[in-house]
Design an enzyme around this catalytic site. Structure first.
Site, mmCIF file in Angstrom:
data_model
loop_
_atom_site.group_PDB
_atom_site.id
_atom_site.type_symbol
_atom_site.label_atom_id
_atom_site.label_comp_id
_atom_site.label_asym_id
_atom_site.label_seq_id
_atom_site.Cartn_x
_atom_site.Cartn_y
_atom_site.Cartn_z
ATOM 1 N N LYS A 62 -10.288 12.202 -5.660
ATOM 2 C CA LYS A 62 -11.205 11.330 -4.924
ATOM 3 C C LYS A 62 -12.123 10.564 -5.870
ATOM 4 C CE LYS A 62 -9.139 12.651 -1.459
ATOM 5 N NZ LYS A 62 -8.069 11.724 -0.983
ATOM 6 N N LYS A 100 -13.038 -9.631 -4.545
ATOM 7 C CA LYS A 100 -12.639 -9.430 -3.155
ATOM 8 C C LYS A 100 -13.776 -8.722 -2.420
ATOM 9 C CE LYS A 100 -8.441 -10.982 -3.932
ATOM 10 N NZ LYS A 100 -7.933 -12.232 -3.323
ATOM 11 N N HIS A 120 -16.568 6.024 3.024
ATOM 12 C CA HIS A 120 -15.471 6.953 2.777
ATOM 13 C C HIS A 120 -15.428 7.398 1.321
ATOM 14 C CE1 HIS A 120 -11.294 7.439 1.244
ATOM 15 N NE2 HIS A 120 -11.277 8.362 2.170
ATOM 16 N N TYR A 173 2.410 1.469 -0.815
ATOM 17 C CA TYR A 173 2.270 0.103 -0.304
ATOM 18 C C TYR A 173 1.465 -0.756 -1.273
ATOM 19 C CZ TYR A 173 0.819 -3.859 2.498
ATOM 20 O OH TYR A 173 0.583 -5.136 2.933
ATOM 21 N N LYS A 224 3.048 -2.737 6.851
ATOM 22 C CA LYS A 224 1.606 -2.629 6.634
ATOM 23 C C LYS A 224 0.877 -2.152 7.897
ATOM 24 C CE LYS A 224 -2.595 -5.258 6.123
ATOM 25 N NZ LYS A 224 -3.208 -6.599 6.143
ATOM 26 N N THR A 228 -1.954 1.820 9.260
ATOM 27 C CA THR A 228 -3.134 2.139 10.053
ATOM 28 C C THR A 228 -2.787 3.161 11.129
ATOM 29 O OG1 THR A 228 -3.983 -0.093 9.669
ATOM 30 C CG2 THR A 228 -5.018 1.184 11.417
ATOM 31 N N GLN A 254 -2.643 6.500 9.534
ATOM 32 C CA GLN A 254 -3.994 6.999 9.289
ATOM 33 C C GLN A 254 -4.622 7.564 10.563
ATOM 34 O OE1 GLN A 254 -5.392 3.344 7.599
ATOM 35 N NE2 GLN A 254 -5.253 4.089 5.501
ATOM 36 N N ARG A 287 -7.229 -10.978 11.608
ATOM 37 C CA ARG A 287 -6.650 -10.480 10.379
ATOM 38 C C ARG A 287 -7.058 -11.366 9.224
ATOM 39 N NH1 ARG A 287 -0.417 -9.097 11.071
ATOM 40 N NH2 ARG A 287 -0.918 -8.119 9.100
#
Length: 281
Positions: free
Chosen positions: A123, A138, A149, A186, A203, A207, A210, A265
């Site tokens: 982590k 970005k 997170h 990915y 892609k 999600t 997850q 998106r």
């Protein structure tokens, strides 16, 4: 402050001595300093340093970084499954229900200690995710969910692993590392450039994977509340895992809704050769 110090000393009295000497584990000061420096860099220092600079490309580094994390995550999954969660193959020492932490010096218990530490250490490696965002300018991808997170969870996981490395609380490490195999695969393929784009149609399904992860973790840990009795030594860890699983299910459900239901998106150009807007487990 006196109450906090008393609580700290009480927790450290219960710290697992088998983790003494492992990097980052002797005291919470080092890992807390790293996480505070991370938050300061990604929210303040990094954007200011990059304000008048061109974004770094980092494609080669990203390929190596992401595929290295694929390998590390695979190894963690292998170790956790072999040591605790491989019941179908007759190797399991766990029941998939109420599994207390084994604090013995048995080789199997010590192996779980090592893999629990490795999961935590991974982590801190993954903090580089956000550093890459900043260096590539970005900044829009540095969301609250992402920073929360990468900073709060490793901090809380440190305490959980320092006190209870193993037991039913380790189930989420296996599931999370399995998801990271897919996720960093990915990102590694995406970093290869346009040639890999036709193979990245899945892609959206990341999600979904997850979300399934949070459901599995929450369902597994929820057993604790319904079992007639359970000898797991630190119920507070159970409560935290359930809370995190629920919170992140809600947050990622909102991301799914905003990204795929409402159609908000990122432009394709913003997604190329990089990481999607939310990068978390």
């Amino acid at each position: 402050m006196e109450s906090l110090m008393n609580l700290y000393h009480e927790v450290m009295k219960r710290a697992d001595p088998r983790l003494q000497g492992y990097p980052l584990m002797d005291t919470p000061l080092l890992m807390t300093s790293i996480l505070l420096a991370y938050v300061y860099f990604v929210l303040s220092l990094g954007p200011r340093l990059m304000a008048n600079r061109k974004p770094f490309q980092l494609r080669g580094f990203m390929v190596i970084y992401n595929f290295s994390l694929v390998a590390l995550s695979l190894y963690i999954v292998y170790e956790v499954r072999l040591e605790g969660w491989a019941e179908p193959w007759g190797l399991s020492t766990y029941t998939w229900r109420c599994d207390p932490v084994d604090f013995s010096q048995n080789p199997e218990a010590l192996r779980m200690v090592r893999v629990a530490w490795l999961f935590l250490f991974s982590k801190f490696i993954e903090l580089m995710d956000t550093v890459i965002f900043i260096l590539r300018k970005k900044d829009g991808q540095v969301t609250f969910l992402h920073v929360f997170h990468h900073s709060v969870l490793p901090w809380s996981w440190w305490w959980g692993i320092r006190v209870a490395p193993g037991g039913m609380g380790s189930f989420h490490a296996m599931v999370n590392s399995s998801v990271h195999v897919v996720m960093y695969l990915y990102y590694g393929l995406s970093a290869l450039g346009p040639a890999a784009q036709p193979y990245l149609w899945w892609k959206k399904h990341m999600t979904a994977i997850q979300l399934i992860q949070f459901v599995l973790v929450s369902l597994h840990i929820s057993q604790y509340y319904f079992l007639p009795s359970c000898d797991y030594q630190y119920p507070v860890i159970i409560h935290l895992i359930w809370m995190y699983g629920t919170i992140f299910f809600v947050l990622f459900s909102n991301f799914w809704y905003q990204s795929y239901t409402k159609g908000k998106r990122l432009p394709r150009a913003a997604q190329q050769n990089g990481v999607p807007k939310v990068k978390a487990n």
